[in-house]
Write an enzyme that holds these catalytic residues in place. Structure first.
Site, PDB file in Angstrom:
ATOM      1  N   GLU A  19       0.896  -1.235   0.120  1.00  0.00           N
ATOM      2  CA  GLU A  19      -0.153  -0.033   0.205  1.00  0.00           C
ATOM      3  C   GLU A  19       0.801   1.268   0.265  1.00  0.00           C
ATOM      4  OE1 GLU A  19      -3.565   0.483  -0.335  1.00  0.00           O
ATOM      5  OE2 GLU A  19      -2.274   3.179  -0.801  1.00  0.00           O
ATOM      6  N   LEU A  47      -0.298   4.608   0.343  1.00  0.00           N
ATOM      7  CA  LEU A  47      -1.541   5.810   0.753  1.00  0.00           C
ATOM      8  C   LEU A  47      -0.796   6.708   1.035  1.00  0.00           C
ATOM      9  CD1 LEU A  47      -2.510   5.501   3.744  1.00  0.00           C
ATOM     10  CD2 LEU A  47      -4.027   3.830   2.875  1.00  0.00           C
ATOM     11  N   GLU A  62      -0.343   8.748   4.736  1.00  0.00           N
ATOM     12  CA  GLU A  62      -2.443   9.477   6.104  1.00  0.00           C
ATOM     13  C   GLU A  62      -2.342  10.958   5.178  1.00  0.00           C
ATOM     14  OE1 GLU A  62      -0.829   8.506   9.670  1.00  0.00           O
ATOM     15  OE2 GLU A  62      -0.353   6.514   9.267  1.00  0.00           O
ATOM     16  N   ASN A  77       9.658   3.857   0.333  1.00  0.00           N
ATOM     17  CA  ASN A  77       9.310   4.343   1.047  1.00  0.00           C
ATOM     18  C   ASN A  77      11.358   5.283   1.795  1.00  0.00           C
ATOM     19  OD1 ASN A  77       6.957   4.549   1.871  1.00  0.00           O
ATOM     20  ND2 ASN A  77       7.090   3.118   3.802  1.00  0.00           N
ATOM     21  N   PHE A 113       8.969  16.522  -0.963  1.00  0.00           N
ATOM     22  CA  PHE A 113      10.114  15.856  -0.204  1.00  0.00           C
ATOM     23  C   PHE A 113      11.767  16.717   0.036  1.00  0.00           C
ATOM     24  CE2 PHE A 113       6.687  13.177  -0.003  1.00  0.00           C
ATOM     25  CZ  PHE A 113       6.740  12.128   0.510  1.00  0.00           C
ATOM     26  N   ILE A 114      11.478  18.081  -0.509  1.00  0.00           N
ATOM     27  CA  ILE A 114      12.885  18.203   0.064  1.00  0.00           C
ATOM     28  C   ILE A 114      12.740  19.361   1.295  1.00  0.00           C
ATOM     29  CG2 ILE A 114      14.198  17.601  -2.289  1.00  0.00           C
ATOM     30  CD1 ILE A 114      13.831  20.198  -3.350  1.00  0.00           C
ATOM     31  N   GLY A 159      13.568  20.256   8.347  1.00  0.00           N
ATOM     32  CA  GLY A 159      12.549  20.443   9.423  1.00  0.00           C
ATOM     33  C   GLY A 159      12.988  19.879   9.930  1.00  0.00           C
ATOM     34  N   CYS A 166       5.822   5.087   9.333  1.00  0.00           N
ATOM     35  CA  CYS A 166       6.624   4.060   8.531  1.00  0.00           C
ATOM     36  C   CYS A 166       7.490   4.609   7.635  1.00  0.00           C
ATOM     37  CB  CYS A 166       5.441   4.311   6.711  1.00  0.00           C
ATOM     38  SG  CYS A 166       3.857   3.257   6.711  1.00  0.00           S
TER      39      CYS A 166
END
Ligand SMILES: NC(=O)c1ccc[n+]([C@@H]2O[C@H](COP(=O)([O-])OP(=O)(O)OC[C@H]3O[C@@H](n4cnc5c(N)ncnc54)[C@H](O)[C@@H]3O)[C@@H](O)[C@H]2O)c1
Length: 446
Positions: free
Chosen positions: A154, A156, A158, A214, A255-256, A259, A266
């Site tokens: 999967e 997806l 969240e 991931n 995704f850059i 933070g 996950c």
């Protein structure tokens, strides 16, 4: 079609609701009686935009069944999904005990051939383990029933799980059986109306695809966090750099974001699990080790800024903490950066006034009642009487700053911005001190 889903969590419930919304009849089986009772009453255990309405609609139409009875679940359908958790084991490997329990349950109760679908994120070779367990039980029962184990990981996210599930970018099916492929195609047919999203491959490659995806996403985040640490030391503003590199279509903007570290159920566990799995085949996955190490350090970043400003003893200080969920649009606090920060602040003697738009109940469940942590009803209330504001999660309604309010409410006049939501120059114009992530310019100036 009839479908059964074992494990009614973030993945199982969303996938079940999506199947049901397209007209399949889905039996959801979980061991958590209270959760099932709540679901029957329309009380949804997780926050996910649009999910409550979709679950209610399909439950009322009789296309969603909630039960704790595995006999009912196994009998309901020829296709049985396994969507239970695969938490990290003591050494970081994926703990397969829940997956194998479900495999055993299916094998105990099956009376006709089954297609068993691994939807949980599981290491390469798990389908073989599931098949072995099912064969064992069937042999003990003296039954010779056919079955296939399919990998269908999967993807997806969240916070946008329903959308991701209803309009997946790809549906990965790992099987070498043409018959199974045909059944899976039929099941996912409504999801493929716009174009065929299904990619069929061998089982092991399908299992690996999920980890590779991931781990690559986590790598992008840790890479950017490493760049932000360098930026801080070199007097560079990482936000300028982010825009500069994101404009390169080979890199892209996703995704850059620098933070205060990635969390959730996950990325942390999947990076660790693949790293451990690599060891088991005699390979040292150096990139994965670094991704994990950078992330662990990054989760300390906000606290480091706090003690740089206030010193190590924080007794007598009160912090407004905005954002407890590991990311916006969810109430999930598993491995959240907020927890690392919160626990460090409390250990250093600080008092925390926390607010999150959705994760307050979860925070209450995790931390209970304590004098040094107050869960506040609004973001404004959290500021009241605080020395400084710390932003951990980039919820939309934190993005428009009310600098006058900050100036009036924060007695220490400091903002620690773990998601670079604000413009350091503007913050400083209002006479507030600002600590972001990799905002070299403002740190050097301070
Ligand atoms: N959460 C995500 O965003 C996400 C995305 C993609 C993949 N995944 C993967 O999907 C899997 C499930 O994750 P999740 O976040 O939905 O987990 P979760 O913890 O939210 O839900 C798991 C559910 O399984 C139930 N369960 C445990 N043992 C059971 C049994 N024997 N029979 C029936 N139910 C049982 C639990 O009670 C729980 O409700 C994991 O492998 C995860 O890595 C998660």
């Amino acid at each position: 079609m009839n479908v059964t889903v074992f494990g009614v969590g973030y993945v199982g419930l969303v996938q079940a609701a999506a199947f049901a919304d397209f007209g399949h009849v889905v039996c959801c089986v979980d061991v958590d009686q209270e959760k099932m009772d709540h679901l029957k009453k329309g009380i949804i255990p997780i926050f996910e935009p649009g999910l409550t309405e979709m679950v209610k609609r399909n439950y009322d139409a009789g296309r969603l069944i909630f039960t704790t009875d595995p006999v009912e679940g196994v009998a309901h359908a020829a296709v049985n999904f396994i969507a239970v958790g695969t938490p990290p084991d003591e050494d970081g490997s994926a703990d397969l005990q829940y997956v194998l329990v479900v495999a055993e349950t299916i094998a105990i109760h099956m009376k006709e051939p089954k297609i068993i679908v691994d939807k949980s994120t599981v290491p390469v070779g798990t389908a073989d383990k599931v098949a072995e367990r099912v064969s064992q039980v069937l042999a003990e029962r003296g039954e010779n029933l056919g079955f296939n184990v399919v990998s269908n990981p999967e993807f997806l996210k969240e916070g946008s799980a329903l959308d991701d599930c209803m309009r997946p970018e790809r549906i990965i099916i790992g099987t070498d059986s043409i018959n199974v492929e045909t059944v899976m195609r039929e099941l996912y047919e409504p999801f493929n109306r716009n174009h065929d999203r299904m990619m069929v491959m061998d089982v092991r490659s399908a299992e690996f695809t999920k980890y590779a995806a991931n781990c690559l996403l986590a790598t992008k985040i840790s890479f950017m966090n490493e760049m932000s640490n360098l930026a801080e030391l070199m007097g560079v503003d990482i936000e300028q750099v982010r825009r500069g590199i994101g404009s390169d279509s080979r890199i892209g903007y996703q995704f850059i974001y620098p933070g205060c570290g990635y969390g959730g159920s996950c990325f942390p566990k999947d990076v660790q699990a693949l790293e451990k799995a690599a060891r088991q085949v005699g390979y040292e996955a150096k990139i994965l080790q670094a991704v994990e190490a950078v992330n662990l350090a990054q989760k300390q970043k906000l606290f480091e800024h706090v003690i740089k400003h206030y010193g190590a003893d924080l007794s007598g200080k009160t912090f407004a903490l905005w954002g407890l969920a590991f990311k916006p649009n969810t109430d999930d606090m598993r491995e959240a950066s907020s927890r690392v920060l919160l626990e460090a602040l409390l250990a250093a003697g600080a008092r925390v006034q926390a607010f999150d738009p959705e994760a307050m109940e979860e925070a209450q469940r995790i931390y209970g009642n304590r004098d040094d942590l107050v869960l506040m009803g609004t973001k404004e209330a959290a500021l009241h009487g605080a020395d400084a504001l710390i932003i951990v999660t980039e919820w939309k309604n934190f993005r428009v700053p009310d600098y006058s309010l900050f100036k009036n409410e924060l007695s220490g006049g400091v903002i620690f911005d773990g998601r670079n939501l604000y413009d350091p120059k503007r913050v400083e114009e209002f006479g507030l001190a600002y600590y972001g992530i990799g905002r070299g310019r403002s740190i050097l100036k301070n």
